[in-house]
Write a protein that holds these residues in place. Sequence first.
Motif, short mmCIF file in Angstrom:
data_model
loop_
_atom_site.label_atom_id
_atom_site.label_comp_id
_atom_site.label_asym_id
_atom_site.label_seq_id
_atom_site.Cartn_x
_atom_site.Cartn_y
_atom_site.Cartn_z
N LEU A 95 10.47 -2.04 -6.00
CA LEU A 95 9.65 -2.87 -6.89
C LEU A 95 10.01 -4.34 -6.74
CD1 LEU A 95 9.74 -0.70 -10.14
CD2 LEU A 95 8.08 -0.62 -8.27
N PHE A 96 11.27 -4.70 -7.04
CA PHE A 96 11.59 -6.13 -7.03
C PHE A 96 11.58 -6.69 -5.61
CE2 PHE A 96 15.86 -4.11 -7.34
CZ PHE A 96 16.51 -4.65 -6.25
N ALA A 153 22.43 -5.34 -11.40
CA ALA A 153 21.83 -6.65 -11.68
C ALA A 153 20.68 -6.47 -12.65
CB ALA A 153 21.33 -7.31 -10.39
N THR A 154 20.56 -7.39 -13.60
CA THR A 154 19.46 -7.29 -14.56
C THR A 154 18.12 -7.38 -13.85
OG1 THR A 154 19.49 -9.69 -14.98
CG2 THR A 154 20.83 -8.29 -16.43
N THR A 155 18.08 -8.09 -12.74
CA THR A 155 16.86 -8.24 -11.96
C THR A 155 16.36 -6.90 -11.45
OG1 THR A 155 17.88 -10.31 -11.23
CG2 THR A 155 15.83 -9.68 -10.16
N CYS A 156 17.29 -5.96 -11.27
CA CYS A 156 16.93 -4.63 -10.76
C CYS A 156 16.39 -3.71 -11.86
CB CYS A 156 18.16 -3.95 -10.15
SG CYS A 156 19.03 -4.93 -8.93
N CYS A 157 16.61 -4.08 -13.11
CA CYS A 157 16.26 -3.21 -14.23
C CYS A 157 14.75 -3.22 -14.45
CB CYS A 157 16.99 -3.64 -15.50
SG CYS A 157 18.79 -3.55 -15.37
N LEU A 158 14.08 -2.43 -13.66
CA LEU A 158 12.61 -2.43 -13.66
C LEU A 158 12.14 -1.05 -13.24
CD1 LEU A 158 9.92 -4.03 -13.76
CD2 LEU A 158 10.36 -4.69 -11.38
N GLY A 159 11.17 -0.52 -13.96
CA GLY A 159 10.59 0.77 -13.62
C GLY A 159 9.11 0.78 -13.93
N VAL A 160 8.34 1.50 -13.14
CA VAL A 160 6.90 1.64 -13.40
C VAL A 160 6.49 3.09 -13.19
CG1 VAL A 160 6.38 -0.75 -12.72
CG2 VAL A 160 6.17 1.09 -11.04
N ARG A 161 5.52 3.50 -13.96
CA ARG A 161 4.88 4.78 -13.71
C ARG A 161 3.44 4.70 -14.18
NH1 ARG A 161 8.41 7.13 -18.09
NH2 ARG A 161 7.13 7.59 -19.92
N VAL A 162 2.66 5.67 -13.78
CA VAL A 162 1.25 5.73 -14.17
C VAL A 162 1.02 7.03 -14.91
CG1 VAL A 162 -1.14 5.76 -13.38
CG2 VAL A 162 0.54 4.33 -12.20
N GLU A 163 0.48 6.93 -16.12
CA GLU A 163 0.18 8.10 -16.94
C GLU A 163 -1.30 8.08 -17.29
OE1 GLU A 163 2.84 7.28 -20.18
OE2 GLU A 163 4.32 8.73 -19.45
N ASN A 164 -2.03 9.07 -16.80
CA ASN A 164 -3.46 9.15 -17.08
C ASN A 164 -4.18 7.85 -16.74
OD1 ASN A 164 -3.17 11.82 -18.19
ND2 ASN A 164 -2.43 10.89 -20.09
N GLU A 211 0.82 -1.21 0.00
CA GLU A 211 0.00 0.00 0.00
C GLU A 211 0.85 1.26 0.00
OE1 GLU A 211 -2.73 -0.24 3.23
OE2 GLU A 211 -3.77 -2.01 2.43
N LEU A 212 1.98 1.22 0.69
CA LEU A 212 2.85 2.39 0.71
C LEU A 212 3.42 2.66 -0.67
CD1 LEU A 212 4.26 4.65 2.22
CD2 LEU A 212 5.99 2.99 2.98
N LEU A 213 3.83 1.63 -1.37
CA LEU A 213 4.35 1.78 -2.74
C LEU A 213 3.28 2.41 -3.63
CD1 LEU A 213 6.43 -0.73 -4.78
CD2 LEU A 213 4.42 0.31 -5.81
N MET A 214 2.06 1.96 -3.50
CA MET A 214 0.99 2.48 -4.35
C MET A 214 0.72 3.95 -4.06
SD MET A 214 0.41 0.00 -6.30
CE MET A 214 -1.02 0.63 -7.17
N GLU A 215 0.86 4.35 -2.80
CA GLU A 215 0.67 5.75 -2.45
C GLU A 215 1.82 6.60 -3.01
OE1 GLU A 215 -1.12 9.14 -1.13
OE2 GLU A 215 -1.96 7.12 -1.24
#
Length: 202
Positions: free
Chosen positions: A50-51, A138-149, A26-30
Amino acid sequence: MPDGLVGRLPVDEQVAALRSTLARNELLMEVLSRAAALDLPGWYLTAGCLFQTVWNVVTGRPPGEGIKDYDLFYFDDSDLGWDAENEVIQAADQVFGGLPAVVEIRNEARVHLWYPERFGVPCEPYTSTEAAIDSFAATTCCLGVRVENGRWRVYAPHGLADVFNLVVRPNPVLAPRGVYEAKTRRWCEQWPELTVLPWPAP
């Protein structure tokens, strides 16, 4: 489906599983919601928050356990001065105020200015936030997310299978071997279920 089998799903279903898994923190989502309100150029919530959320869920731990901070990257090469980045950091302090989380904000257009002194190796200027994510230790760390509209954007150049399967794989493109090994030692203390692959021989 058991979390350990998510890595065998088609890619679109892996992305859906990632969203579902991250939503349990929930904290991540906020943080993600408030980050979207900042509307920074090329921004992503990225790396450990994230990971490590996925690792926690897969191993039956509380979703936010052991997560030290929440990394928020953006890319703005219009002004490479520290003052411009600091203004963003100060604005973000207001946006994230009151949350029980440390949100680390970095303009990835400036990384080449301080990386060599901190890590002892040269760093070519990045051309985007994605390029910065590509260079994690680490390739495992290569992760990103965002929210657009209201729509999720997931950047995962190496896929998601290793993330769900608790595999840490080296990415020897920038960070020195010592950085990878220090990080993996720390992670294994928190998540002993990890399989850590060795740094490749010269």
